[in-house]
Each structure stands twice: as structure tokens, then as C-alpha cells.
Design a protein around this motif. Structure first.
Motif, short mmCIF file in Angstrom:
data_model
loop_
_atom_site.label_atom_id
_atom_site.label_comp_id
_atom_site.label_asym_id
_atom_site.label_seq_id
_atom_site.Cartn_x
_atom_site.Cartn_y
_atom_site.Cartn_z
N GLY A 8 35.76 40.49 35.73
CA GLY A 8 35.88 41.43 36.85
C GLY A 8 34.89 42.58 36.79
O GLY A 8 35.03 43.55 37.53
N GLU A 73 48.02 47.58 38.67
CA GLU A 73 46.57 47.45 38.50
C GLU A 73 45.93 48.54 37.66
O GLU A 73 44.72 48.70 37.66
CB GLU A 73 45.90 47.41 39.89
CG GLU A 73 46.35 46.22 40.71
CD GLU A 73 45.94 46.29 42.17
OE1 GLU A 73 45.30 47.29 42.56
OE2 GLU A 73 46.27 45.35 42.91
N ALA A 123 42.95 46.61 38.00
CA ALA A 123 43.10 45.31 37.34
C ALA A 123 43.56 44.26 38.35
O ALA A 123 44.68 43.78 38.31
CB ALA A 123 44.10 45.44 36.19
N GLU A 124 42.66 43.92 39.27
CA GLU A 124 42.99 42.94 40.29
C GLU A 124 42.52 41.56 39.86
O GLU A 124 41.70 41.44 38.96
CB GLU A 124 42.28 43.31 41.60
CG GLU A 124 42.73 44.64 42.14
CD GLU A 124 42.44 44.76 43.63
OE1 GLU A 124 43.08 44.03 44.41
OE2 GLU A 124 41.58 45.56 43.99
N GLN A 126 40.18 38.65 40.01
CA GLN A 126 38.77 38.68 40.40
C GLN A 126 38.43 37.63 41.45
O GLN A 126 38.88 36.50 41.38
CB GLN A 126 37.92 38.43 39.16
CG GLN A 126 36.44 38.49 39.43
CD GLN A 126 35.62 37.96 38.27
OE1 GLN A 126 36.16 37.60 37.23
NE2 GLN A 126 34.32 37.91 38.45
N ARG A 132 37.21 44.34 38.94
CA ARG A 132 38.05 45.26 38.18
C ARG A 132 37.34 46.58 37.92
O ARG A 132 37.98 47.62 37.86
CB ARG A 132 38.45 44.59 36.86
CG ARG A 132 39.36 43.43 37.15
CD ARG A 132 39.84 42.74 35.92
NE ARG A 132 40.90 41.83 36.29
CZ ARG A 132 41.55 41.07 35.44
NH1 ARG A 132 41.25 41.12 34.16
NH2 ARG A 132 42.50 40.28 35.86
#
Ligand code: HAM
Length: 439
Positions: A8, A73, A123-124, A126, A132
């Protein structure tokens, strides 16, 4: 296997890198921030930078405890001593408002316009355009509740994107009302969704208690199917008189200036601090679910952070997403300027003279030199590869005479120039070529 960058994240690469794309080009990033600087500073915004990590409490109170950003996240920062009370900032606004309050900027004449750019962390999962660590250009105005400031903010955002050359951008404008309006809307949503509890995702069951409006921007397909079936009434239907008047004043200014936008009655935004005006920029190539940028008014945020009540409004766009959209539209960034002069020694013993001559020129010009001696043909090829306007050579004759053999790479013309006159000759040559290209 050699170590790799974290999932990410992206490296911002120099020109010539084999894997270069517009959204990983360091120069393209700089082009976006330079363009934003030009547009925003021309409009009176001052640059400010805040830390990339902040107290977790600031982000929780700012962005809001019911948002996906805070719930799922956040990157928590641990260090020796295991504090854990800091997070990498997921967005810029909370930090900008904190810094405005903490540093006494409120004493300065209002409204105060600020801008920044830098990395943000979420913190998604990707995917292309969803990272990220991503980067935002962010604009904030503090100290005014005037709808004129809202309209100017939207105009400015559109202006930056336009100066980057993007054509396919849509502004989707809405209002999420005042807190009382939102309470009414949330009560309506709670009733509506409670009747279909079994069809909601687990996350949304939770949202039903905390903040039912968050269900509307759920990423779950089952939730979205239910929302479509129920034909949920939009937030815009629930505006109180004051928020409605504010919204129509904003629209009035935008209409007068010819700013194109669509009213999107269902805009909710993914952060809790918004009230009244809220908008997003969309682009066909970024997909319907993701925006190029977004913004809104956040009059309650300063107080929520423990400061004096201060109205505010702002926006941010994702630099990576803007660059993806630019690439999809076939746009490029202006070519890099090459060095003015590349200097090479014909013999190893003249390399130190080449180096000192080059360092002297760097007071005024972009100048570079070869670390090893080169034959004239190789030196000219090297200069050409680098896009140098001139190539200068120093061999035994030149060293003895205190000169260089100077070649103008555009005309092919060659002349001997005294080292102590080189700066003057280069300067004159450049101003002639500038005049020529300017005509
Ligand atoms: P936001 O809508 O959360 O707003 O983010 C703004 C933009 O940042 C998005 O439209 C998108 O372009 C980019 N972005 C967000 N998440 C990601 C990601 N994971 N990967 C790549 N790009 C992303 C805010 O952040 C607010 N602070 C904007 C604002 C300023 N409101 C008032 N002032």
C-alpha cells in the motif's frame, strides 16, 4: 529475496526509472504541489506543515469515533516505552486546526487561509488509487462562516484541477446540515433500517447505534443493495432553515461565477466533523466509489478539539488519484529542464579543473561535469543525453590557455572561451535563446 516496500505504499521515482508512471513520478508530484502552491498562494493562502503523527485522541475527536478511518484504518505508533498514544495522521484537517489554535493564529485577521501537502496514512485494502500511504493537497480556511468562503474554496479546488489540465472532473455538491438536522435524519434512518436489521452487514448493525448515516457510505454490497431498494430519502430533505439558506447562498455564488457542479442530495462524506456544505470531486476513471477529492465545512471542530469556537471549511485531494486521472486523460507534465552546461576533461589530469570550474558556475547555472575523462564524441553524447544546452571540454591546450572549448548543442557552433568569462558567455547565450523561443 531483497526487502520490499510495505504493502500500500509507493516509491516516488526519478525520471528515467524503468517502472515510471505518472502516479509514481517524483517530478509529477512536484508539478501537482507546485501548481497548487501557485493557485492557492495567489489567493492568499499561507503554507503550513504539521507533524505526520498526532495524538490518537485528536484524530478520534476530529475525524470521529464512528468512522471507518478511526475504527479500522488507523496506524498506531509504538515506540520504546510502548506509549501507543500516537497515530499516523489519516488526514490533515484535525492537525491543521490543532496547529492553528495551539500557535495563536486565531489572533491574526480572519478568515485565515492555509494550505499544506504531505503523506496521510489509512490501513485500507490496497487497489489502484487506494493506498495506505497516500498524499494530499489540503486547503483550510478558519474564522469565517460566510457562504462566500465556501464558494471560494470550491472554486479554488476546481481551479487547481483545471490548471493541471484535467477536463473530466465533476463537482458533486450537497449539504449535511447542522447537528440538529443530522439528529433528525439519523432518527429517520434508524427507524428505516431497524425494520430490515437482518439484511444489514454486521458493521452496519453497529453503525445503526453509533451513527446511522455511516451506513449510507458502507462499502458492503449487501448494505448498498438494501439502500438502493429502500429508496432512502437524502440528507438534503432534512435541512433546517439556516442550513438551507446557507446552501442556497453557496450555490448562488457558484452560479454567478459559472462554476459547474451537480447537486448530489445523498452526499455524506466519510468524516464526522462536517456540517452544512459538503462536496466531492469525481472523475470517470477513478470510479464511482472513490473521489478525486472532497471537502466541507466543519464549524464545530475547533471546539471539539478543546479550542475556542472557530468556524472552518476546507478540502483535500489525493495527489495519486489526480495523477491517475491525468494519465488516463493523456496529460503529461512539462518536460524537465536540462542542465545549462556539461563539462568534461579530455585527460584525467584536467578533471580537478573541470570540477572546480563547474562548482563555480553553480552559483548561477545548473552545471554538471564528468568524473572521468572522456573523448569529445562521448562528452557531446553525454551532454545530449542530459539535455545540456552547452558542452565544454578542457584538454591540454585549453588548460594551458585558461579556456574551455564550448559547443552550443542547439546550433553546433563552437568557440574557445576564457574560463573566467564562461558565466557571462553562457548567460548571454541563454538570454539570446530565451528571446528566440519567446517570439
Ligand atoms: P477525504 O475525502 O477523506 O477528506 O480524503 C480526500 C481525498 O484524499 C480523497 O478524495 C482521495 O482523493 C484521497 N484519499 C483518501 N484516502 C485515500 C487512499 N486510501 N488512497 C489514496 N487516496 C486517498 C479528507 O481527508 C478531509 N481532511 C478533507 C478536508 C479538508 N475537509 C475539510 N478540510
Amino acid at each position: 529475496m531483497a526487502l520490499q516496500r510495505p504493502k500500500g505504499t509507493q516509491d516516488h521515482l526519478p525520471d528515467g526509472s524503468p517502472k515510471l508512471k505518472l502516479d509514481t513520478s517524483a517530478r509529477a508530484f512536484r508539478h501537482v504541489t507546485d501548481t497548487a502552491a501557485r493557485v492557492l498562494e495567489r489567493s492568499g493562502a499561507a503554507f503550513m506543515a504539521t507533524p505526520v503523527f498526532e495524538e490518537a485522541e485528536l484524530v478520534k475527536r476530529g475525524v470521529g469515533g464512528s468512522t471507518d478511518i478511526v475504527r479500522k484504518e488507523m496506524f498506531t505508533v509504538y515506540y520504546f516505552g510502548d506509549h501507543g498514544g500516537y497515530v499516523l495522521r489519516p488526514e490533515g484537517t484535525a492537525g491543521m486546526v490543532r496547529a492553528y489554535l495551539e500557535n495563536g493564529l486565531k489572533q491574526l485577521p480572519a478568515p485565515f487561509k492555509l494550505w499544506t501537502h504531505g503523506p496521510m496514512f489509512r490501513a485500507e485494502r490496497q487497489q489502484r488509487g487506494r493506498l495506505r500511504q497516500f498524499h494530499q493537497v489540503d486547503y483550510e480556511v478558519l474564522g469565517s462562516a460566510d457562504p462566500l468562503v465556501d464558494a471560494e474554496a470550491i472554486w479554488l479546488m476546481a481551479q487547481v484541477v483545471q490548471e493541471l489540465g484535467l477536463k473530466g472532473v465533476q463537482v458533486k455538491l450537497g449539504s449535511i446540515g447542522d447537528p440538529e438536522d443530522r439528529d433528525t435524519y439519523n432518527a429517520y434512518l434508524r427507524d428505516l433500517f431497524t425494520a430490515h436489521l437482518d439484511r444489514l452487514s454486521d458493521d452496519s448493525k453497529d453503525r445503526l447505534n453509533r451513527n446511522p448515516m455511516r451506513i449510507l457510505d458502507s462499502k458492503s454490497q449487501e448494505d448498498q443493495e438494501l439502500i438502493a431498494e429502500l429508496t432512502v430519502r437524502p440528507m438534503l430533505d432534512f435541512l433546517g432553515a439556516e442550513a438551507a439558506a446557507h446552501f442556497s447562498a453557496v450555490r448562488g455564488h457558484l452560479d454567478a461565477w459559472g462554476v459547474e457542479y451537480q447537486v448530489d442530495p445523498s452526499i455524506v462524506r466519510g468524516l464526522d466533523y462536517y456540517r452544512r456544505t459538503a462536496w466531492e470531486l469525481h472523475h470517470a476513471h477513478i470510479g464511482a466509489k472513490s473521489a478525486l477529492g472532497g471537502g466541507g465545512r466543519y464549524d464545530g471542530l475547533a471546539k471539539e478539539l478543546g479550542g475556542q469556537d472557530t468556524p472552518g471549511i476546507g478540502w483535500a485531494f489525493g495527489i495519486e488519484r489526480v495523477l491517475i486521472a491525468m494519465e488516463e486523460e493523456g496529460l503529461s507534465i512539462p518536460a524537465a529542464e536540462g542542465p545549462v552546461v556539461y563539462i568534461a576533461a579530455l585527460d584525467a589530469e584536467y578533471v580537478p579543473l573541470v570540477a572546480s570550474t563547474t562548482l563555480g558556475l553553480r552559483q548561477t547555472f545548473w552545471a554538471d561535469f564528468g568524473y572521468k575523462p572522456q573523448k569529445p564524441g562521448n562528452a557531446f553524447r553525454e551532454g545530449e543525453r542530459r539535455g545540456a544546452a552547452y558542452v565544454a571540454l578542457i584538454g591540454s591546450d585549453e588548460a594551458a590557455a585558461g579556456t574551455v572549448a564550448l559547443k552550443n548543442m542547439a546550433t553546433g557552433e563552437q568557440q574557445n572561451v576564457a574560463i573566467n568569462e564562461l558565466a557571462t558567455v553562457l548567460g548571454a547565450g541563454l538570454s539570446v535563446s530565451e528571446r528566440t523561443t519567446g517570439q
